[in-house]
Design an enzyme around this catalytic site. Structure first.
Site, PDB file in Angstrom:
ATOM      1  N   GLU A 260      -9.651  -1.715   2.058  1.00 58.54           N
ATOM      2  CA  GLU A 260      -9.708  -0.886   3.266  1.00 58.54           C
ATOM      3  C   GLU A 260     -10.868  -1.233   4.192  1.00 58.54           C
ATOM      4  O   GLU A 260     -10.725  -1.159   5.413  1.00 58.54           O
ATOM      5  CB  GLU A 260      -9.779   0.591   2.872  1.00 58.54           C
ATOM      6  CG  GLU A 260      -8.592   1.068   2.057  1.00 58.54           C
ATOM      7  CD  GLU A 260      -7.246   0.945   2.774  1.00 58.54           C
ATOM      8  OE1 GLU A 260      -7.234   0.636   3.988  1.00 58.54           O
ATOM      9  OE2 GLU A 260      -6.213   1.124   2.112  1.00 58.54           O
TER      10      GLU A 260
ATOM     11  N   HIS B 297      -3.650  -5.674   6.169  1.00 59.83           N
ATOM     12  CA  HIS B 297      -3.606  -5.628   4.709  1.00 59.83           C
ATOM     13  C   HIS B 297      -2.863  -6.823   4.104  1.00 59.83           C
ATOM     14  O   HIS B 297      -3.001  -7.081   2.902  1.00 59.83           O
ATOM     15  CB  HIS B 297      -2.948  -4.337   4.238  1.00 59.83           C
ATOM     16  CG  HIS B 297      -3.878  -3.173   4.164  1.00 59.83           C
ATOM     17  ND1 HIS B 297      -5.072  -3.219   3.477  1.00 59.83           N
ATOM     18  CD2 HIS B 297      -3.783  -1.917   4.681  1.00 59.83           C
ATOM     19  CE1 HIS B 297      -5.674  -2.037   3.574  1.00 59.83           C
ATOM     20  NE2 HIS B 297      -4.920  -1.240   4.301  1.00 59.83           N
TER      21      HIS B 297
ATOM     22  N   HIS C   9      -3.325  -2.314  11.700  1.00 60.49           N
ATOM     23  CA  HIS C   9      -3.974  -2.008  10.413  1.00 60.49           C
ATOM     24  C   HIS C   9      -3.130  -2.481   9.232  1.00 60.49           C
ATOM     25  O   HIS C   9      -3.639  -3.197   8.354  1.00 60.49           O
ATOM     26  CB  HIS C   9      -4.231  -0.509  10.291  1.00 60.49           C
ATOM     27  CG  HIS C   9      -4.872  -0.123   8.984  1.00 60.49           C
ATOM     28  ND1 HIS C   9      -6.233  -0.186   8.784  1.00 60.49           N
ATOM     29  CD2 HIS C   9      -4.329   0.295   7.803  1.00 60.49           C
ATOM     30  CE1 HIS C   9      -6.513   0.177   7.542  1.00 60.49           C
ATOM     31  NE2 HIS C   9      -5.371   0.474   6.930  1.00 60.49           N
ATOM     32  N   GLU C  10      -1.871  -2.081   9.178  1.00 60.26           N
ATOM     33  CA  GLU C  10      -1.073  -2.416   8.007  1.00 60.26           C
ATOM     34  C   GLU C  10      -0.858  -3.923   7.888  1.00 60.26           C
ATOM     35  O   GLU C  10      -0.831  -4.469   6.776  1.00 60.26           O
ATOM     36  CB  GLU C  10       0.269  -1.679   8.037  1.00 60.26           C
ATOM     37  CG  GLU C  10       0.173  -0.166   8.146  1.00 60.26           C
ATOM     38  CD  GLU C  10      -0.645   0.495   7.033  1.00 60.26           C
ATOM     39  OE1 GLU C  10      -1.004  -0.186   6.051  1.00 60.26           O
ATOM     40  OE2 GLU C  10      -0.935   1.695   7.161  1.00 60.26           O
TER      41      GLU C  10
ATOM     42  N   TYR D 188     -12.873   3.298   4.252  1.00 60.49           N
ATOM     43  CA  TYR D 188     -12.326   2.697   5.473  1.00 60.49           C
ATOM     44  C   TYR D 188     -13.465   2.491   6.489  1.00 60.49           C
ATOM     45  O   TYR D 188     -13.861   1.365   6.771  1.00 60.49           O
ATOM     46  CB  TYR D 188     -11.272   3.602   6.093  1.00 60.49           C
ATOM     47  CG  TYR D 188      -9.983   3.756   5.340  1.00 60.49           C
ATOM     48  CD1 TYR D 188      -8.808   3.174   5.803  1.00 60.49           C
ATOM     49  CD2 TYR D 188      -9.911   4.533   4.188  1.00 60.49           C
ATOM     50  CE1 TYR D 188      -7.611   3.332   5.145  1.00 60.49           C
ATOM     51  CE2 TYR D 188      -8.717   4.697   3.503  1.00 60.49           C
ATOM     52  CZ  TYR D 188      -7.572   4.097   3.987  1.00 60.49           C
ATOM     53  OH  TYR D 188      -6.384   4.260   3.326  1.00 60.49           O
TER      54      TYR D 188
END
Length: 554
Positions: free
Chosen positions: A359, A340, A336-337, A413
């Site tokens: 998100e 980004h 996930h990170e 999200y």
């Protein structure tokens, strides 16, 4: 002179608040909200090109002291320049070209009087000296601040997370998402037994023997969101490797972990390679190539700090062992990170109200990671596991110009990811859909976008008017509803939505037979002899509710 400009400024703020979106009209916003969220001439009429953050951190006393050198260009009339710094930190002086500048503080905003006249197009360097006890995060990364912690050996361990609350909680800057510096130096001094890991590349380690301290100079060579600037301080060990892209170019991978977790990290961080491979497949090469990709172990869960991602998932599968389906085994925080880096750090928004862009795309990237490595059915199953988190309490698009970060749920999200997945189902053309995602990203790499730009681009690319579709999912809490009713021997259907004129294909099953309906606001015949109770929405591809009406409407 200063008072007149401030009076005009706050009059503008009050007028702007009155234009908030209808859903949010009863939400109270403070003067501090507007000072952080609104772009007034005191902010828009200068462009920051470079920061140097020089910081001395005292982990024992929880104190910081330093200065910021800010290079900026005048872009319009600027009798007052607004900076931001939380009121609990003291400003010891502001100077420019050897001259001390007058300034006034109003909450967390700082208004600086510039020497006049100031020519449009001229470039300047301002120096802000400051220090004090910074905000301490109580539940990072969900609230911002310093995390003063002890590691497993009772040694000092420090991290910083400030998304939403803003970088101004620990260093003075123009704290608005619309203005990213082109590059940045992050120079941090700590007791010499500690190591500092930060964004970009480590340029120098300097022993300050007389002081028993050590300085670490990190340099970011790309534009960076202020909230992405961070640091980790602790007893780190470093190891590295490379990722080879599809064209053979090598990307430096650097990892900074607690010394007692080295072997765990060597095993867990092998997941970085398949993650980067999946994202390169769908979107292109990692966007901050020259700065490298890094994971920095921190005493909180994680955050997408550009080129220096904060990692605190304790080397567990999923999200601290949960969140993902039980038969899947991958690290949620890494996937996930790092997503980004594409949406959030490369493609960014200028207002927190539009955080759905960061998100929603990144959450859908998790499913794409699963699809790339484990197949489309596994990705749909992963998405299905997220539907239970969708609440439909409020719009995913928040009120603009008030630094809004107080969303009641995680819909931006999970619902946002499902909105994109539903669009995939609406288009029913994977080459078109994946071409759209890749082209949009490539055309906006390392730039700032807003919601309307996304909608307009998607509409042009697909040659469809997607405005009603996005308006429904972004601006209203409810999702569209497929309604069914009996009308004599006939079963009929229509789409009920908040947005007038919304029309979209919806996949359904009649019994076990898949059928694709072109739904509109008007009743249409589904067929004779069909029991509405046997109809269900294809909820593996569409986020659309279903309602069976007992009687025809009069």
């Amino acid at each position: 002179m200063l008072r007149c400009h401030l009076t005009l400024l706050f009059g503008i703020l009050l007028c702007t608040c009155a234009r908030a979106q209808d859903f949010w009209s009863d939400r109270h916003f403070t003067e501090a909200d507007t000072l952080r969220g609104m772009l007034t001439p005191a902010r828009t009429n200068y462009d920051v090109t470079y920061y140097e953050l020089h910081l001395d951190v005292a982990p024992v006393d929880h104190l910081i002291e330093g200065r910021v050198e800010m290079d900026y260009t005048i872009t319009g009339e600027l009798p007052l320049l607004q900076l931001d710094l939380y009121r609990n930190l003291q400003i010891d002086g502001i100077e420019q070209n050897g001259t001390d500048l007058r300034f006034t503080r109003r909450g967390n905003a700082v208004f600086v009087e510039l020497p006049h006249p100031v020519d449009i197009g001229s470039r300047h360097r301002m120096t802000i000296h400051y220090g004090g006890t910074p905000t301490e995060a109580q539940n990072a990364p969900w609230d911002g601040g310093f995390v003063w912690a002890l590691d497993q050996k009772n040694r000092y361990w420090v991290g910083v997370a400030c998304e939403g609350d803003g970088a101004s909680l620990w260093w003075p800057n123009k704290d608005h998402l619309s203005d990213e510096p082109d590059s940045m130096l992050i120079s941090v001094t700590v007791p010499d037994r500690l190591f500092v890991a930060s964004n970009g590349n480590l340029r120098a380690e300097v022993e300050l023997e007389d002081e028993g301290k050590k300085r670490y100079d990190w340099f970011v060579s790309y534009p960076i969101n202020n909230y992405n600037v961070s640091l980790g301080i602790g007893h780190y060990v470093h190891f590295d490797t490379v990722y080879r892209s599809f064209d053979g170019e090598e990307l430096a991978l650097d990892y900074y972990v607690m010394d007692y977790n080295l072997e765990k990290a060597r095993k867990q961080f092998r997941e970085v390679h398949p993650m980067l491979e999946a994202y390169e497949h769908y979107f292109g090469k990692y966007p901050f190539w020259d700065d490298g990709f890094a994971l920095i172990e921190v005493p909180y869960l994680g955050m997408e700090h550009q080129s220096g991602i904060a990692y605190g998932n304790r080397y567990m599968r999923g999200y601290l062992g949960g969140l993902i389906p039980s038969d899947m085994d991958w690290d949620y925080i890494i996937v996930h990170e790092a997503g980004h880096e594409y949406f959030g750090n490369s493609v960014s928004v200028a207002d927190h109200a539009e955080m759905w862009v960061h998100e929603s795309f990144t959450t859908y990237m998790e499913a794409l990671y699963v699809e790339f490595h484990f197949g489309a059915e596994a990705a749909r199953r992963y998405l299905q596991s997220q539907r239970r988190f969708i609440t439909n309490e409020e719009p995913m698009l928040g009120p603009l110009e008030v630094n809004f970060t107080d969303f009641a749920s995680s819909d931006h999200y999970y619902k946002g990811a499902w909105m994109l997945h539903t669009l995939r189902g609406v288009l029913n053309d994977d080459p078109l859909f994946f071409g759209l995602l890749r082209s949009f990203y490539q055309d906006h790499v390392r730039s700032t976008v807003n919601t309307q730009q996304v909608i307009d681009y998607f509409s042009r690319f697909t040659e469809r008017d997607l405005q009603p579709f996005f308006d429904q999912y972004l601006k209203y809490p409810a999702v569209p509803v497929l309604e069914l009713r009996r009308n004599g021997q006939q079963t009929e259907y229509r789409l009920r939505a908040d947005v007038a004129g919304l029309s979209m294909p919806v996949g359904v099953y009649i019994g076990e037979e898949p059928v694709r309906l072109l739904t509109t606001a008007e009743w249409q015949p589904l067929g004779r002899g069909i029991d509405p109770e046997t109809v269900r929405v294809d909820d593996a591809r569409f986020l659309v509710d279903l309602r069976v009406l007992n009687e025809p409407e009069k």
